[in-house]
Design an enzyme around this catalytic site. Structure first.
Site, PDB file in Angstrom:
ATOM      1  N   SER A  90       0.840  -1.206   0.000  1.00 43.78           N
ATOM      2  CA  SER A  90       0.000   0.000   0.000  1.00 43.78           C
ATOM      3  C   SER A  90       0.870   1.248   0.000  1.00 43.78           C
ATOM      4  CB  SER A  90      -0.900   0.012   1.233  1.00 43.78           C
ATOM      5  OG  SER A  90      -1.503   1.284   1.344  1.00 43.78           O
TER       6      SER A  90
ATOM      7  N   HIS B 195      -1.355  -1.324  -4.108  1.00 39.77           N
ATOM      8  CA  HIS B 195      -2.623  -0.946  -3.486  1.00 39.77           C
ATOM      9  C   HIS B 195      -2.597   0.572  -3.268  1.00 39.77           C
ATOM     10  CE1 HIS B 195      -6.187  -1.761  -0.924  1.00 39.77           C
ATOM     11  NE2 HIS B 195      -5.726  -0.802  -0.153  1.00 39.77           N
TER      12      HIS B 195
ATOM     13  N   ASP C  41      -4.712   3.795  -1.794  1.00 43.35           N
ATOM     14  CA  ASP C  41      -5.808   4.180  -0.895  1.00 43.35           C
ATOM     15  C   ASP C  41      -6.287   5.582  -1.201  1.00 43.35           C
ATOM     16  OD1 ASP C  41      -6.105   1.929   0.958  1.00 43.35           O
ATOM     17  OD2 ASP C  41      -4.013   2.352   1.455  1.00 43.35           O
TER      18      ASP C  41
ATOM     19  N   MET D 291      -8.850   8.490  -0.037  1.00 43.05           N
ATOM     20  CA  MET D 291      -9.666   8.898   1.118  1.00 43.05           C
ATOM     21  C   MET D 291     -10.222  10.300   0.908  1.00 43.05           C
ATOM     22  SD  MET D 291      -7.281   7.558   4.219  1.00 43.05           S
ATOM     23  CE  MET D 291      -6.418   5.970   4.129  1.00 43.05           C
TER      24      MET D 291
ATOM     25  N   HIS E 241      -8.410   1.410  -3.859  1.00 47.91           N
ATOM     26  CA  HIS E 241      -9.357   1.234  -2.747  1.00 47.91           C
ATOM     27  C   HIS E 241      -9.993   2.587  -2.440  1.00 47.91           C
ATOM     28  CE1 HIS E 241      -9.665   0.284   1.899  1.00 47.91           C
ATOM     29  NE2 HIS E 241     -10.841   0.480   1.352  1.00 47.91           N
TER      30      HIS E 241
ATOM     31  N   MET F  67     -12.171   4.969  -0.437  1.00 44.06           N
ATOM     32  CA  MET F  67     -12.827   5.194   0.861  1.00 44.06           C
ATOM     33  C   MET F  67     -13.534   6.531   0.759  1.00 44.06           C
ATOM     34  SD  MET F  67      -9.695   3.747   3.148  1.00 44.06           S
ATOM     35  CE  MET F  67      -8.614   3.733   1.728  1.00 44.06           C
TER      36      MET F  67
ATOM     37  N   MET G 166     -11.837  -5.444   5.658  1.00 42.07           N
ATOM     38  CA  MET G 166     -10.906  -4.560   6.380  1.00 42.07           C
ATOM     39  C   MET G 166     -10.589  -5.169   7.742  1.00 42.07           C
ATOM     40  SD  MET G 166     -10.215  -2.050   4.366  1.00 42.07           S
ATOM     41  CE  MET G 166      -9.180  -1.176   5.559  1.00 42.07           C
TER      42      MET G 166
ATOM     43  N   ASP H 169      -6.810  -6.035   4.531  1.00 39.74           N
ATOM     44  CA  ASP H 169      -6.134  -4.731   4.502  1.00 39.74           C
ATOM     45  C   ASP H 169      -6.176  -4.117   5.894  1.00 39.74           C
ATOM     46  OD1 ASP H 169      -5.167  -2.225   3.837  1.00 39.74           O
ATOM     47  OD2 ASP H 169      -6.920  -1.633   2.660  1.00 39.74           O
TER      48      ASP H 169
HETATM   49  C1  DX5 Z   1      -6.157   1.860   5.784  1.00 39.50           C
HETATM   50  C2  DX5 Z   1      -5.762   1.542   4.359  1.00 39.50           C
HETATM   51  C3  DX5 Z   1      -4.670   0.554   4.245  1.00 39.50           C
HETATM   52  C4  DX5 Z   1      -3.364   0.961   4.884  1.00 39.50           C
HETATM   53  C5  DX5 Z   1      -2.850  -0.247   5.591  1.00 39.50           C
HETATM   54  O1  DX5 Z   1      -7.271   2.697   5.756  1.00 39.50           O
HETATM   55  O2  DX5 Z   1      -6.870   1.050   3.625  1.00 39.50           O
HETATM   56  O3  DX5 Z   1      -4.463   0.141   2.905  1.00 39.50           O
HETATM   57  O4  DX5 Z   1      -2.382   1.382   3.974  1.00 39.50           O
HETATM   58  O5  DX5 Z   1      -1.720   0.109   6.292  1.00 39.50           O
HETATM   59  P1  DX5 Z   1      -0.980  -0.906   7.269  1.00 39.50           P
HETATM   60  O6  DX5 Z   1      -0.552  -2.091   6.463  1.00 39.50           O
HETATM   61  O7  DX5 Z   1       0.156  -0.084   7.779  1.00 39.50           O
HETATM   62  O8  DX5 Z   1      -1.974  -1.277   8.343  1.00 39.50           O
HETATM   63 ZN    ZN Z   2      -6.569   0.079   1.580  1.00 43.97          ZN
END
Ligand code: DX5
Ligand code: ZN
Length: 223
Positions: free
Chosen positions: A13, A38, A40, A42, A71, A73, A142, A180
């Site tokens: 990620s 990956h 993210d 947000m 991903h 969010m 998650m 994740d």
């Molecule tokens: C959290 C993200 C993850 C995040 C995971 O909201 O969706 O993808 O990068 O990070 P680690 O592996 O550090 O928990």
């Molecule tokens: Zn993620």
């Protein structure tokens, strides 16, 4: 019907990489022969944090042929799937919790030429995915409350993976089962044993000095 279980993948990620040098994060993934990144996204509403927009994904696409596992969010993912598909996403996953037309958005992601994924927060019951299982390429359970990297793994999510793997087998489906959040050297084997085949790692990958050891442990390659 017999359906092969997908091979195990590690998807680092970029959230845990250097945001001033995301191309270097991509390079580190490629250097180790991994196929997925990956990413993210947000929005500051669905989760209390902000990250990247479609412009960043498009810029990274210009640098790399990696499989981009995007991903979302977002409170309104239906409004953004087209932008991320155009930016070069290969898979777009959307949360089931916000109020929008999940089925239509899953269809739209495929129409745009991407694979689709459906995401569940740790406290969302797993059977919420039942109406959609025939129409998804991936289910992401998650293992932390989304928003931030570096959180502690939620072991209470593991039974969801078992349930998803059993459902996939019973129905002869082939969707991937992704985890994740807090996935590390200790928790990755537990995820695999419970049925996960797609392991996201932010901190565990990007903060590791010896990435090859992390990769081997995640993929169950015992040297
Ligand atoms: C959290 C993200 C993850 C995040 C995971 O909201 O969706 O993808 O990068 O990070 P680690 O592996 O550090 O928990
Ligand atoms: Zn993620």
């Amino acid at each position: 019907m017999m359906t092969a279980v997908p091979e195990t993948l590690l998807a680092p990620s970029l959230l845990a990489s250097d945001h001033a040098n995301l191309a270097e994060g991509i390079r580190q993934i490629e250097e180790h022969g991994l196929e997925w990144a990956h990413i993210d996204i947000m929005d500051g509403h669905f989760v209390p944090n902000l990250t990247f927009g479609p412009g960043v994904v498009a810029a990274l696409r210009n640098r790399s042929g990696l499989f981009f596992d995007v991903h979302l969010m977002l409170d309104n993912p239906d409004r953004f799937v087209e932008a991320f598909a155009r930016a070069g996403a290969n898979l777009i996953s959307i949360h089931i919790e916000p109020d929008y037309d999940v089925s239509a958005t899953l269809r739209e992601i495929r129409r745009l030429g991407c694979r689709n994924g459906l995401v569940l927060n740790p406290d969302t019951p797993v059977d919420a995915v039942l109406p959609h299982l025939d129409n998804v390429d991936l289910v992401l359970a998650m293992t932390v409350q989304p928003g931030f990297g570096g959180q502690e793994f939620r072991g209470d999510v593991l039974p969801k993976l078992e349930w998803l793997a059993a459902e996939r087998k019973d129905r002869g489906l082939a969707f991937r089962i992704e985890v994740d959040g807090g996935v590390n050297l200790e928790t990755a084997p537990r995820c695999r044993e419970s049925g996960a085949d797609t392991l996201v790692a932010g901190t565990a990958f990007f903060k590791a000095a010896d990435k090859q050891t992390v990769i081997d442990a995640f993929l169950g390659r015992n040297a």
